[in-house]
Design a protein around this motif. Structure first.
Motif, short mmCIF file in Angstrom:
data_model
loop_
_atom_site.label_atom_id
_atom_site.label_comp_id
_atom_site.label_asym_id
_atom_site.label_seq_id
_atom_site.Cartn_x
_atom_site.Cartn_y
_atom_site.Cartn_z
N VAL A 91 0.79 -1.26 -0.09
CA VAL A 91 0.02 -0.12 0.05
C VAL A 91 0.76 1.19 -0.01
O VAL A 91 0.66 2.04 -0.79
CB VAL A 91 -0.92 -0.05 1.43
N ALA A 92 2.05 1.18 0.67
CA ALA A 92 2.73 2.32 0.74
C ALA A 92 3.35 2.62 -0.45
O ALA A 92 3.65 3.93 -0.84
CB ALA A 92 3.89 2.02 1.77
N ILE A 130 1.54 1.31 9.71
CA ILE A 130 2.10 2.33 8.56
C ILE A 130 3.35 3.14 8.87
O ILE A 130 4.26 3.13 8.18
CB ILE A 130 1.08 3.38 8.27
N THR A 131 3.47 3.53 10.35
CA THR A 131 4.51 4.41 10.67
C THR A 131 5.66 3.31 10.97
O THR A 131 6.78 4.07 11.22
CB THR A 131 4.33 5.18 11.72
N GLU A 142 -6.59 -4.31 3.02
CA GLU A 142 -6.80 -4.99 1.78
C GLU A 142 -7.82 -3.99 0.92
O GLU A 142 -7.84 -4.08 -0.27
CB GLU A 142 -7.64 -6.26 2.04
N LEU A 143 -9.02 -3.51 1.54
CA LEU A 143 -9.83 -2.72 1.03
C LEU A 143 -9.04 -1.33 0.50
O LEU A 143 -9.44 -0.81 -0.55
CB LEU A 143 -10.83 -2.27 2.03
N LEU A 144 -8.02 -0.81 1.26
CA LEU A 144 -7.60 0.47 0.63
C LEU A 144 -6.68 0.02 -0.49
O LEU A 144 -6.64 0.77 -1.61
CB LEU A 144 -6.53 1.12 1.74
N ILE A 161 -7.02 1.99 -4.03
CA ILE A 161 -5.89 2.76 -4.78
C ILE A 161 -5.91 2.24 -6.16
O ILE A 161 -5.65 3.18 -7.09
CB ILE A 161 -4.64 2.49 -4.03
N LEU A 162 -5.86 0.78 -6.39
CA LEU A 162 -5.82 0.31 -7.79
C LEU A 162 -6.91 0.68 -8.66
O LEU A 162 -6.49 0.49 -9.89
CB LEU A 162 -5.58 -1.23 -7.59
N LYS A 163 -7.91 1.04 -8.31
CA LYS A 163 -9.05 1.44 -9.10
C LYS A 163 -8.86 2.90 -9.78
O LYS A 163 -9.45 3.51 -10.92
CB LYS A 163 -10.58 1.36 -8.51
N LEU A 164 -7.92 3.66 -9.12
CA LEU A 164 -7.58 5.27 -9.76
C LEU A 164 -6.50 5.16 -10.76
O LEU A 164 -5.64 4.20 -10.77
CB LEU A 164 -7.13 5.87 -8.40
#
Length: 415
Positions: A265-266, A291-292, A406-408, A412-415
């Motif tokens: 994701v990062a 994330i951090t 997973e949802l994120l 992201i991949l849809k943009l």
């Protein structure tokens, strides 16, 4: 060929320490084509150790023993090995000099007779020099089989395994190759994946096995190939992996040894020059923590609001109190408001929001324990998904964290 691992020590059996030694040894043996047949933990007890040695040697080519080599009376491994092999202990001059040097350099108390006894080894053993400690390893060979005795201190054991034991096994034994390939899936359970993969499983070559390794929110699919030709084995395992990928498609997000989903994701956010924020309730900052923990997260992560209390959702995230009163704090409507308002507050491209009841009590919401809502706000839309994650609090939280990533990723991949 097979190996067995025996860890010795009452402290393991009473749960005082966790046996990490066996996991490390098994991994290192697997890398060189040695299959671990069994792992055992036994007491500091002569009869128990003797029984474990007899059984292990009857089944395996190599037996690796860790622990029980200290200077105190409860450390009986060396004496028990003497009895097992019909051998005696002798003083090794090089080991004694090493022990004396350690005391001279690093230990303020005078060396005792017990410490000097660390230099006693089996007369027919090959000494494995332990440069990091006082207890040497021993390599004992008879009738084509090997028993290796190593100290239980993890960093001492690891050094001896990698620098002494593994090279000797490679030199002295003919071994097959073992090849693993592990694919990681998200979004579907083990049994459902097994149904999809049945056409592949029933036609697997005899040299290849498929294992399902379920964990919270994901299933690892491990292909293992074993045979004499490494190149042929790699090609065979890759061919089966390709068949699995063709059937599962986007359910597979990565491979073991690759990046965890939060790093994927990062990387997507960095590639697209986009940013992220999180609004977390029952997950308590766990998403932000993942994330951090990745170096360089400040390039795409703007921050988090841990709105654990209902009042924080109202005062900080500006979720309307009327919305909460109408739908409950654990609802799709509140999750959507949290994500949308957090995205506006931090001026991010994406926002994750979580609200739910992880238990053990219902708290501010009159919903079933394990009910969670996860919202993803993107530049184009806000999606909200409802899940029933069970009743065990830690599992509810961890499964929800995995599902949020997973949802994120999908958004992201849809943009």
């Amino acid at each position: 060929m097979f190996a067995e691992i025996i860890t010795i020590g009452d402290e393991i059996l009473i749960g005082q320490i966790i046996d990490t030694n066996s996991a490390f040894i098994a991994q290192e043996l697997n890398k060189i084509g040695v299959s671990v047949y069994q792992i055992s933990s036994v007491q500091d007890d002569r009869a128990h150790i003797l029984k474990a040695l007899r059984e292990a040697e009857s089944r395996s080519d190599i037996v690796i023993v860790t622990g029980g080599l200290g200077p105190t009376k409860d450390d009986i491994t060396k004496h028990t090995l003497c009895e097992y092999f019909g051998d005696t202990l002798v003083e090794n001059h090089e080991v004694l000099l090493h022990v004396e040097e350690i005391f001279k350099k690093y230990i303020s108390s005078p060396i005792s007779e017990l410490n000097r006894q660390q230099a006693w080894v089996l007369s027919r053993a090959e000494v494995l020099h332990n440069e990091y400690g006082t207890a040497p390893g021993m390599w004992i060979q008879r009738n084509g089989k090997v028993v290796v005795s190593l100290p239980g201190v993890p960093f001492e054991m690891k050094h001896l395994i990698t620098t002494k034991v593994v090279p000797r096994i490679i030199e002295g034994f003919k071994r097959p190759f073992i090849v693993h390939k592990t694919m990681i899936t998200y979004g579907m359970g083990e049994s459902a994946i097994a149904e999809i993969l049945e056409p592949v499983e029933v036609r697997l070559p005899s040299e290849v096995k498929l294992a399902y390794l379920p964990s919270l929110g994901s299933v690892r699919l491990r292909l293992t190939g074993k045979g004499p030709d490494k190149d042929q084995l790699n090609a065979l395992v890759q061919s089966e992996a390709n068949k699995i990928k063709a059937l599962l498609g986007n359910l597979i997000y990565g491979e073991d040894g690759g990046e965890p989903i939060e790093e994927l994701v990062a990387n997507l956010l960095i590639q697209k020059n986009m940013t992220l924020g999180t609004a977390e309730s029952f997950t308590g900052g766990r998403i932000a923590q993942k994330i951090t923990s990745i170096p360089g997260a400040s390039a795409y992560f703007k921050g988090s609001v841990v709105s654990y209390a209902t009042q924080t959702k109202i005062e900080v995230l500006k979720v309307p109190q009327a919305l909460i009163e109408q739908y409950s704090v654990v609802s799709a409507q509140v999750a959507e408001a949290m994500a949308s308002n957090l995205r506006a507050l931090l001026k991010t491209d994406f926002a994750i929001a979580t609200t739910g009841n992880a238990g053990p009590t219902k708290g501010d919401a009159d919903v079933e324990v394990g009910t969670v809502y996860i919202a993803i706000a993107s530049p184009k839309r806000v999606i909200v998904e409802k899940y029933l994650m069970g009743s065990q609090r830690d599992r509810v939280v961890q499964k929800s964290v995995n599902k949020a990533f997973e949802l994120l990723q999908k958004e992201i991949l849809k943009l």
